[in-house]
Write an enzyme that holds these catalytic residues in place. Structure first.
Site, PDB file in Angstrom:
ATOM      1  N   GLN A  55       0.893  -1.090   0.087  1.00  0.00           N
ATOM      2  CA  GLN A  55       0.061  -0.049   0.087  1.00  0.00           C
ATOM      3  C   GLN A  55       0.975   1.306   0.101  1.00  0.00           C
ATOM      4  OE1 GLN A  55      -3.196  -0.179  -0.534  1.00  0.00           O
ATOM      5  NE2 GLN A  55      -3.170   1.968  -0.417  1.00  0.00           N
ATOM      6  N   HIS A 109       2.045   2.971  -3.246  1.00  0.00           N
ATOM      7  CA  HIS A 109       1.345   3.601  -4.372  1.00  0.00           C
ATOM      8  C   HIS A 109       1.660   5.167  -4.547  1.00  0.00           C
ATOM      9  CE1 HIS A 109      -1.829   1.325  -5.757  1.00  0.00           C
ATOM     10  NE2 HIS A 109      -2.275   0.677  -4.893  1.00  0.00           N
ATOM     11  N   GLU A 126     -10.324   1.993   3.592  1.00  0.00           N
ATOM     12  CA  GLU A 126     -10.579   1.495   2.284  1.00  0.00           C
ATOM     13  C   GLU A 126     -10.310  -0.039   2.229  1.00  0.00           C
ATOM     14  OE1 GLU A 126      -7.793   2.931  -0.538  1.00  0.00           O
ATOM     15  OE2 GLU A 126      -9.012   2.262  -2.352  1.00  0.00           O
ATOM     16  N   HIS A 127      -9.085  -0.368   2.666  1.00  0.00           N
ATOM     17  CA  HIS A 127      -8.849  -1.882   2.824  1.00  0.00           C
ATOM     18  C   HIS A 127      -8.407  -2.357   3.994  1.00  0.00           C
ATOM     19  CE1 HIS A 127      -6.797  -0.416  -1.306  1.00  0.00           C
ATOM     20  NE2 HIS A 127      -7.520  -1.444  -1.654  1.00  0.00           N
ATOM     21  N   ASP A 161      -6.689  -6.245  -5.462  1.00  0.00           N
ATOM     22  CA  ASP A 161      -6.279  -5.131  -6.467  1.00  0.00           C
ATOM     23  C   ASP A 161      -6.308  -5.745  -7.554  1.00  0.00           C
ATOM     24  OD1 ASP A 161      -5.849  -3.206  -4.522  1.00  0.00           O
ATOM     25  OD2 ASP A 161      -3.844  -3.733  -4.423  1.00  0.00           O
ATOM     26  N   HIS A 185     -54.109  15.010  -5.359  1.00  0.00           N
ATOM     27  CA  HIS A 185     -53.830  13.755  -5.191  1.00  0.00           C
ATOM     28  C   HIS A 185     -55.037  12.692  -4.714  1.00  0.00           C
ATOM     29  CE1 HIS A 185     -49.814  15.511  -5.438  1.00  0.00           C
ATOM     30  NE2 HIS A 185     -49.284  14.362  -4.947  1.00  0.00           N
TER      31      HIS A 185
END
Lengths: 432, 432
Positions: A255, A258, A322-323, A356, A415
């Site tokens: 990670q 990245h 996220e992960h 991934d 209505h």
């Protein structure tokens, strides 16, 4: 990485804070590009490609010939790897597409939902140093399964005006036919307004740098939907002594490489494990070509020692990673209580890399705490649901009176009348 | 209503155009209110209530006593009507909540999705002339079924600082405990930032006037999710001679009475039906207390004669109506081919009013053509989905090589290493 030992709860919100991205400054540029492309179409587009990508293109379309050539440039092994990944992604996303059966909410009142594809979608695939052909699979496979009629893919050209062959190969494999050599703000603007060459879309998908992110946010204010707010990638690993420290370190590094704004967090209730992970991190980081980036990301990152499982899950739900990699002997407790996460990876043999690329789950996931409210990309993102209802005369006789009363109380007599006119007819008929 | 006879396709996009709402002017006001509430909390909130709602409140919370009193003020019939509606809405929304079973994408690679509630949600219920207690049901029932932990409801007080009892009754029935007498921009700002009294939420739901809409859009730029872009309500009716003109007119009027910016469209392939509907409209509109509003809405509205069913469905999919009433003998053709609509009402006995109140479907639906890309509110809106994956040693042996190849090609060696370290261990073991 910073060690944090048994932090007070009052400090948790601060620990969960991600680096804040400032995009206000980009807005002026974004507006300008959008305006130009709106008024001048392809001409402005080509100018911007020359300006930003330093390449002069006569045609932004990827030709059939280029697609064929791309295939020839790739090894058979890589092509098979891409096919395996595509197959797994396809199986998992197909499994999400069940239709729901009609429900009779009251006798004679039948309601149901049906799934329909979003007809026009735009997929953005970043270029730059890493050719993210895996992202092509993650966007184009669900778009294809959903049945989106018009799938537009934009990705920036390199200095020679070319696209990495693996991106083209993956796009072709997924049946994408409209592929354009356009990146950045100009790509998002073109898919928002449409140009002579690129057709406009209803929804934009895909990751990107700060320019692309700012452009997508601007497109949203113009009424084009986007997949989700974007931010730097992140990983939280929770482990106990059943985990292998070397595996944990390898995941944290996958990670961290990245980008320097990536965030990795390690949580455990065992101090020894922190020490061992630190040792492994130092050993493994040296082997990475992207060592510098990874080291900078690790500086923002945290190893946290906590007291017990209740505290750990509470913190994780606040952080909303996220992960989330989970390697503990008591998996069940955490699986039952996890509330906020993009994707969860369970056990020693489930590295984040698997998701991934090739396990089948989608890698486009909510970052920055947005997992509290957004899902990662799934079939819902490429479709919408229409509700249907069909009421029989018996059905409207059963619920009509209630509707009349409620409409009247809300002061909406039109209505009420729409029901009364039907009830009166039916009551007349039945009294005959 | 304007008659349009067999329009050329080139004019369709113009016909589909809705009145454009300009909200740029409101942004300065919205920013100011947000800033003040962010920095001064409840104090600023009370000031704005006094300024905008002309009422001085000492406590914005709705008390238990007020909830009890509300119940006493309503007739038994109305309470039963609300209960019937709630029950039907509950049945339909519950039916949307199936969990998906795990899928083995490759032997040893198991993936699945689980649904989790959005923990903190904010529901906005408009006040003003019509007390929209039906909206309470449409927002609070799914929030409750989803299991949202923190449900905050804001609705503006009247001049006496009170809330319509039916709104309170419906909220109590749905188990909503945090009810606040706050409306407008200040309500949205309070739920976005939180104040001493009102807690902040992750996602905002509900309709509102232009101020509320602008505030929700601003909240979205701050990272608080919203349900969908809002706009004036609209209805498209498609009918053939199997339909009753008086019913069609009553449905068109039920939509037209909402507001002068409401849009109603009638499509048919029979000129006689247009003439009869026009006659019925004139007859029925006179009976409405909101006649003036309805007449103004009808001025923007269209009766369109078209040639055949292909043309009609193509036009409807381009228009993407919020509500679509379908009364034709060949229903199946249109049900199969409808791509873009919020909710579909089928047959002579399914007025739009039914879905507005009590059939079970949700009445919060995408307007302004957003049905091309958004669903109406359903259980997806109150939940998110987490993906899970668990890979066995056999599984990673099966897909690991592919991941290594793809990661390497993308230049992400850390991603590759996370797989290699595991594969090496497993291959060592198996070679022993």
């Amino acid at each position: 990485m910073r060690r944090i030992i048994k932090p007070e709860k009052s400090s948790w919100t601060a620990i969960c804070q991600r680096p804040v991205l400032k995009q206000d400054k980009l807005l002026t540029l974004v507006r300008q590009v959008f305006e130009d492309i709106k008024s001048e179409g392809d001409k402005a587009l080509l100018d911007y490609i020359e300006k930003f990508d330093k390449v002069s293109l006569s045609d932004i379309r990827v030709s059939g010939k280029e697609l064929e050539n791309a295939e020839l440039k790739l090894s058979g092994n890589l092509k098979n790897a891409i096919k395996l990944a595509k197959n797994n992604i396809e199986i998992f996303h197909c499994s999400q597409m069940d239709e729901k059966l009609p429900v009779e909410t009251t006798e004679g009142v039948v309601c149901w939902q049906e799934i329909r594809p979003i007809q026009k979608v735009g997929l953005y695939v970043p270029g730059g140093t890493a050719p993210l052909f895996s992202t092509v699979l993650m966007l184009a496979v669900p778009a294809q399964i959903a049945g989106c009629e018009d799938i537009v893919l934009c990705t920036p050209p390199d200095k020679n005006g070319e696209i990495h062959p693996a991106i083209l190969y993956a796009a072709k494999l997924c049946g994408v036919k409209k592929i354009f050599k356009v990146g950045g703000i100009q790509a998002i603007a073109s898919m928002t307004y449409g140009t002579e060459t690129i057709s406009s879309v209803y929804k934009l998908f895909g990751p990107g740098n700060q320019y692309v992110t700012a452009a997508k946010q601007y497109a949203q204010t113009l009424g084009t939907a986007i997949d989700m707010p974007a931010g730097p990638s992140e990983l939280l690993v929770l482990a106990d002594i059943s985990a292998k420290p070397s595996y944990i370190a390898s995941d944290l590094l996958s990670q961290a490489e990245h980008g320097e704004d990536s965030q990795v967090v390690f949580i455990t209730d065992t101090l020894d494990l922190i020490i061992e992970v630190e040792r492994e991190l130092e050993k493994q980081v040296q082997m990475l070509p992207r060592e510098e980036i990874a080291r900078r990301a690790l500086k923002n990152s945290k190893l946290i020692l906590m007291s017990d499982k209740q505290e750990m899950i509470e913190f994780i739900n606040l952080y909303a990673p996220e992960h989330f990699i989970l390697v503990v002997s008591n998996e069940e407790y955490f699986l039952q209580n996890i509330q906020n996460a993009g994707s969860v990876f369970i056990g020693n043999y489930t590295p984040e890399s698997a998701g991934d690329y090739a396990s089948g789950t989608n890698h486009t996931l909510p970052t920055g705490g947005f997992a509290r409210v957004y899902s990662g990309l799934n079939m819902d993102a490429f479709t919408k649901k229409i509700t249907f209802q069909k009421i029989s005369p018996e059905g409207i006789l059963k619920i009509g009176k209630s509707i009349e009363l409620m409409a009247e109380e809300e002061g909406l007599i039109g209505h009420r009348n729409a029901v009364s006119i039907r009830l009166n007819d039916l009551l007349k008929k039945s009294s005959k």
